[in-house]
Every structure is written in structure tokens, then in C-alpha cells.
Design a protein around this motif. Structure first.
Motif, PDB file in Angstrom:
ATOM      1  N   ASN A   1       0.828  -1.198   0.000  1.00 28.10           N
ATOM      2  CA  ASN A   1       0.000   0.000   0.000  1.00 28.10           C
ATOM      3  C   ASN A   1       0.872   1.262   0.000  1.00 28.10           C
ATOM      4  O   ASN A   1       1.737   1.411   0.848  1.00 28.10           O
ATOM      5  N   PRO A   2       0.656   2.191  -0.942  1.00 26.22           N
ATOM      6  CA  PRO A   2       1.486   3.396  -0.983  1.00 26.22           C
ATOM      7  C   PRO A   2       1.376   4.254   0.272  1.00 26.22           C
ATOM      8  O   PRO A   2       2.318   4.958   0.627  1.00 26.22           O
ATOM      9  N   LEU A   3       0.253   4.202   0.965  1.00 27.01           N
ATOM     10  CA  LEU A   3       0.117   4.987   2.190  1.00 27.01           C
ATOM     11  C   LEU A   3       1.048   4.482   3.282  1.00 27.01           C
ATOM     12  O   LEU A   3       1.487   5.252   4.139  1.00 27.01           O
ATOM     13  N   VAL A   4       1.365   3.184   3.244  1.00 29.35           N
ATOM     14  CA  VAL A   4       2.298   2.627   4.214  1.00 29.35           C
ATOM     15  C   VAL A   4       3.677   3.251   4.013  1.00 29.35           C
ATOM     16  O   VAL A   4       4.404   3.513   4.969  1.00 29.35           O
ATOM     17  N   GLU A   5       4.029   3.529   2.755  1.00 29.36           N
ATOM     18  CA  GLU A   5       5.305   4.188   2.464  1.00 29.36           C
ATOM     19  C   GLU A   5       5.387   5.548   3.159  1.00 29.36           C
ATOM     20  O   GLU A   5       6.399   5.905   3.740  1.00 29.36           O
ATOM     21  N   PHE A   6       4.292   6.328   3.081  1.00 28.00           N
ATOM     22  CA  PHE A   6       4.265   7.637   3.729  1.00 28.00           C
ATOM     23  C   PHE A   6       4.323   7.502   5.250  1.00 28.00           C
ATOM     24  O   PHE A   6       4.988   8.288   5.914  1.00 28.00           O
ATOM     25  N   ASP A   7       3.611   6.501   5.803  1.00 30.95           N
ATOM     26  CA  ASP A   7       3.661   6.278   7.251  1.00 30.95           C
ATOM     27  C   ASP A   7       5.077   5.933   7.703  1.00 30.95           C
ATOM     28  O   ASP A   7       5.552   6.418   8.727  1.00 30.95           O
ATOM     29  N   ASP A   8       5.745   5.070   6.921  1.00 32.93           N
ATOM     30  CA  ASP A   8       7.128   4.709   7.266  1.00 32.93           C
ATOM     31  C   ASP A   8       8.030   5.936   7.234  1.00 32.93           C
ATOM     32  O   ASP A   8       8.866   6.123   8.114  1.00 32.93           O
ATOM     33  N   LEU A   9       7.861   6.753   6.208  1.00 36.89           N
ATOM     34  CA  LEU A   9       8.661   7.972   6.094  1.00 36.89           C
ATOM     35  C   LEU A   9       8.404   8.904   7.279  1.00 36.89           C
ATOM     36  O   LEU A   9       9.338   9.454   7.868  1.00 36.89           O
ATOM     37  N   LEU A  10       7.127   9.068   7.649  1.00 31.81           N
ATOM     38  CA  LEU A  10       6.778   9.912   8.789  1.00 31.81           C
ATOM     39  C   LEU A  10       7.388   9.369  10.080  1.00 31.81           C
ATOM     40  O   LEU A  10       7.928  10.127  10.891  1.00 31.81           O
ATOM     41  N   ASN A  11       7.334   8.043  10.268  1.00 29.98           N
ATOM     42  CA  ASN A  11       7.926   7.434  11.462  1.00 29.98           C
ATOM     43  C   ASN A  11       9.439   7.634  11.495  1.00 29.98           C
ATOM     44  O   ASN A  11      10.015   7.917  12.546  1.00 29.98           O
ATOM     45  N   GLN A  12      10.087   7.488  10.337  1.00 30.70           N
ATOM     46  CA  GLN A  12      11.529   7.687  10.290  1.00 30.70           C
ATOM     47  C   GLN A  12      11.892   9.140  10.586  1.00 30.70           C
ATOM     48  O   GLN A  12      12.845   9.414  11.318  1.00 30.70           O
ATOM     49  N   MET A  13      11.121  10.076  10.026  1.00 33.97           N
ATOM     50  CA  MET A  13      11.381  11.496  10.278  1.00 33.97           C
ATOM     51  C   MET A  13      11.136  11.834  11.746  1.00 33.97           C
ATOM     52  O   MET A  13      11.896  12.597  12.344  1.00 33.97           O
ATOM     53  N   SER A  14      10.092  11.276  12.341  1.00 33.93           N
ATOM     54  CA  SER A  14       9.816  11.516  13.758  1.00 33.93           C
ATOM     55  C   SER A  14      10.945  10.976  14.620  1.00 33.93           C
ATOM     56  O   SER A  14      11.363  11.616  15.582  1.00 33.93           O
ATOM     57  N   GLY A  15      11.437   9.775  14.260  1.00 33.28           N
ATOM     58  CA  GLY A  15      12.546   9.196  15.001  1.00 33.28           C
ATOM     59  C   GLY A  15      13.802  10.035  14.898  1.00 33.28           C
ATOM     60  O   GLY A  15      14.521  10.229  15.872  1.00 33.28           O
TER      61      GLY A  15
END
Length: 165
Positions: A23-37
Motif C-alpha cells: 500500500n502506498p500509504l504505508v510508504e508515507f507512514d514509514d517515512l513519517l515514522n523515520q522522520m519523527s525518530g
């Protein structure tokens, strides 16, 4: 006519298959999690927590609105529902499970969530009910008496303007 061939340097294979593997939205969630980290490690844990929104269906009948939220694994004690005026707000948290061993991959959502809904028309906030079953939170918001459709009976009158039976 020959089709052009795509060549990779030194015979390297393509890492990602053609098209979306997930799912492409999972890609954005992963990116957001990495940026938050990254921000959290830089600032020292002072980064604000970003709430996510659960999937929902909203239906309307003559006498009520019904909201169904997908909250798998969430306990009713971890959910808060507030209604004021025309707005319904559902907040809560999915807590991270304690695990033995190393977590190799996770696509499940955890942390705080928030769902906001602006309801059209007048609602009766005193009679709102909520039920949790099989990971689905169902909230029933009754319409106020003023907002419900009402059938108006037409009386027949005779030619002199008097009501007849």
C-alpha cells in the motif's frame, strides 16, 4: 520494431518489483515514522506525537447517524468519546505490545489516534450510545426531534370551508 531493454549497472537486479509491492500509504507512514525518530533523536524526545485517524464508515437513517470505526485490538477503556454541538470526537491509544525477541517488521499502527466528525443537522447528544464488538466501535448519534422528518396529514374540507369527515 524492437523494444528498448532496461539495463542495470553491473547486472544489478532491481530491488523493488514493478508497481507497488504494498500500500502506498504505508510508504508515507514509514517515512513519517523515520522522520519523527530522527527529530526525536536530534531534539531529545521533545517531538510532538502525531495522532493517526482510524478507518470509519458513517451512515445516516431517518432518526440517527451511525459511525463505525475500525479499532482492532483496542480495549474500550482506551477510547474516549466526546460530543459537543455538531462535533463528535473519538480519541484513544493503541499500546505497543511487549514482545520477546527482536521485532523484524511491523506494519500495525500504535500510539494515539483521533477521529473527528462534524455532523450536519441537530443531534441529541444526551442519547448517544457506543458499542465495541469484534474490533469495531459503533457509535449511534440520534437526531433531535426537530431534525427528524415529520409526515403532515392533509385534511379535506368541503366547498364552504368546513372540515368534513
Amino acid at each position: 520494431m524492437a523494444t528498448p531493454a532496461r539495463r542495470h549497472p553491473r547486472g544489478a537486479l532491481q530491488e523493488r518489483p514493478v508497481g507497488w509491492a504494498r500500500n502506498p500509504l504505508v510508504e508515507f507512514d514509514d517515512l513519517l515514522n523515520q522522520m519523527s525518530g530522527l527529530l526525536e533523536s536530534t531534539v531529545g524526545g521533545a517531538a510532538p506525537v502525531v495522532a493517526w485517524t482510524p478507518s470509519a464508515d458513517v451512515t445516516e437513517s431517518d432518526d440517527a447517524f451511525q459511525v463505525e470505526l475500525e479499532l482492532p485490538g483496542v480495549k474500550s477503556n482506551d477510547v474516549d468519546i466526546e460530543a459537543s454541538g455538531h462535533e463528535l470526537v473519538v480519541t484513544g491509544e493503541i499500546k505497543e505490545k511487549e514482545r520477546k525477541g527482536v521485532l523484524r517488521r511491523s506494519t500495525r499502527r500504535t500510539g494515539s489516534f483521533e477521529y473527528r466528525l462534524r455532523l450536519p443537522g441537530e443531534v441529541d447528544t444526551d442519547k448517544i450510545t457506543a458499542d465495541m464488538k469484534d474490533g469495531v466501535l459503533t457509535i449511534t448519534v440520534p437526531k433531535a426531534e426537530v431534525a427528524k422528518p415529520r409526515h403532515i396529514e392533509i385534511k379535506e374540507s368541503d366547498e364552504r370551508g368546513e372540515s368534513g369527515g
